[in-house]
Design a protein around this motif. Structure first.
Motif, PDB file in Angstrom:
ATOM      1  N   UNK A  37      34.744  52.296 -18.725  1.00  0.00           N
ATOM      2  CA  UNK A  37      35.202  53.822 -16.568  1.00  0.00           C
ATOM      3  C   UNK A  37      35.745  52.857 -16.144  1.00  0.00           C
ATOM      4  N   UNK A  38      35.180  51.183 -15.640  1.00  0.00           N
ATOM      5  CA  UNK A  38      35.930  50.874 -14.828  1.00  0.00           C
ATOM      6  C   UNK A  38      37.820  50.472 -15.099  1.00  0.00           C
ATOM      7  N   UNK A  39      37.811  49.751 -16.249  1.00  0.00           N
ATOM      8  CA  UNK A  39      39.195  50.104 -16.786  1.00  0.00           C
ATOM      9  C   UNK A  39      40.058  51.258 -16.485  1.00  0.00           C
ATOM     10  N   UNK A  40      39.340  52.050 -16.736  1.00  0.00           N
ATOM     11  CA  UNK A  40      40.379  53.644 -16.715  1.00  0.00           C
ATOM     12  C   UNK A  40      40.178  53.614 -14.555  1.00  0.00           C
ATOM     13  N   UNK A  41      39.548  52.991 -13.908  1.00  0.00           N
ATOM     14  CA  UNK A  41      39.338  53.782 -12.797  1.00  0.00           C
ATOM     15  C   UNK A  41      40.937  52.409 -12.157  1.00  0.00           C
ATOM     16  N   UNK A  42      40.675  51.152 -12.616  1.00  0.00           N
ATOM     17  CA  UNK A  42      41.956  50.270 -12.729  1.00  0.00           C
ATOM     18  C   UNK A  42      43.150  51.045 -12.651  1.00  0.00           C
ATOM     19  N   UNK A  43      43.348  51.061 -14.222  1.00  0.00           N
ATOM     20  CA  UNK A  43      44.773  52.101 -14.554  1.00  0.00           C
ATOM     21  C   UNK A  43      44.977  53.197 -13.437  1.00  0.00           C
ATOM     22  N   UNK A  44      44.087  54.021 -12.722  1.00  0.00           N
ATOM     23  CA  UNK A  44      44.419  55.226 -12.215  1.00  0.00           C
ATOM     24  C   UNK A  44      45.065  55.139 -10.765  1.00  0.00           C
ATOM     25  N   UNK A  45      44.633  53.625 -10.320  1.00  0.00           N
ATOM     26  CA  UNK A  45      44.651  53.603  -9.227  1.00  0.00           C
ATOM     27  C   UNK A  45      46.035  52.372  -9.522  1.00  0.00           C
ATOM     28  N   UNK A  46      46.422  51.694 -10.368  1.00  0.00           N
ATOM     29  CA  UNK A  46      47.816  51.318 -10.210  1.00  0.00           C
ATOM     30  C   UNK A  46      48.383  52.143 -10.841  1.00  0.00           C
ATOM     31  N   UNK A  47      49.078  53.159 -11.319  1.00  0.00           N
ATOM     32  CA  UNK A  47      49.250  54.680 -11.891  1.00  0.00           C
ATOM     33  C   UNK A  47      49.595  55.331 -10.538  1.00  0.00           C
ATOM     34  N   UNK A  48      48.692  54.912  -8.875  1.00  0.00           N
ATOM     35  CA  UNK A  48      48.619  56.797  -8.618  1.00  0.00           C
ATOM     36  C   UNK A  48      49.591  54.946  -6.815  1.00  0.00           C
ATOM     37  N   UNK A  49      49.285  53.703  -7.438  1.00  0.00           N
ATOM     38  CA  UNK A  49      49.877  53.011  -6.343  1.00  0.00           C
ATOM     39  C   UNK A  49      51.413  52.810  -7.142  1.00  0.00           C
ATOM     40  N   UNK A  50      52.206  52.895  -7.869  1.00  0.00           N
ATOM     41  CA  UNK A  50      52.975  53.044  -8.869  1.00  0.00           C
ATOM     42  C   UNK A  50      54.638  54.249  -8.041  1.00  0.00           C
ATOM     43  N   UNK A  51      53.519  55.278  -7.881  1.00  0.00           N
ATOM     44  CA  UNK A  51      53.968  56.874  -7.818  1.00  0.00           C
ATOM     45  C   UNK A  51      54.085  56.789  -5.906  1.00  0.00           C
ATOM     46  N   UNK A  52      53.372  56.129  -5.199  1.00  0.00           N
ATOM     47  CA  UNK A  52      53.431  56.008  -3.832  1.00  0.00           C
ATOM     48  C   UNK A  52      54.477  55.155  -3.533  1.00  0.00           C
ATOM     49  N   UNK A  53      54.928  53.975  -4.230  1.00  0.00           N
ATOM     50  CA  UNK A  53      56.081  52.938  -3.787  1.00  0.00           C
ATOM     51  C   UNK A  53      57.408  53.978  -4.103  1.00  0.00           C
TER      52      UNK A  53
END
Length: 53
Positions: A37-53
């Protein structure tokens, strides 16, 4: 519980299901699942950070 409830199969099933549900609620969450679950949370944060850029 009433005497008629003891003989009713649906009542017996309900009692057993409630007992099983209560036992499952008391079980600890496995560490491996929490890690996933922690890895999933991290992956989602990274994916949303890439979309924002």
């Amino acid at each position: 519980m009433r005497a008629s409830d003891v003989l009713d199969p649906n009542s017996q099933i309900g009692v057993r299901l409630r007992s099983l549900y209560a036992a499952v609620q008391e079980e600890a969450i496995p560490d491996r699942f929490l890690d996933l679950l922690e890895k999933l949370d991290q992956a989602e944060l990274m994916a949303s950070a890439k979309v924002v850029k």
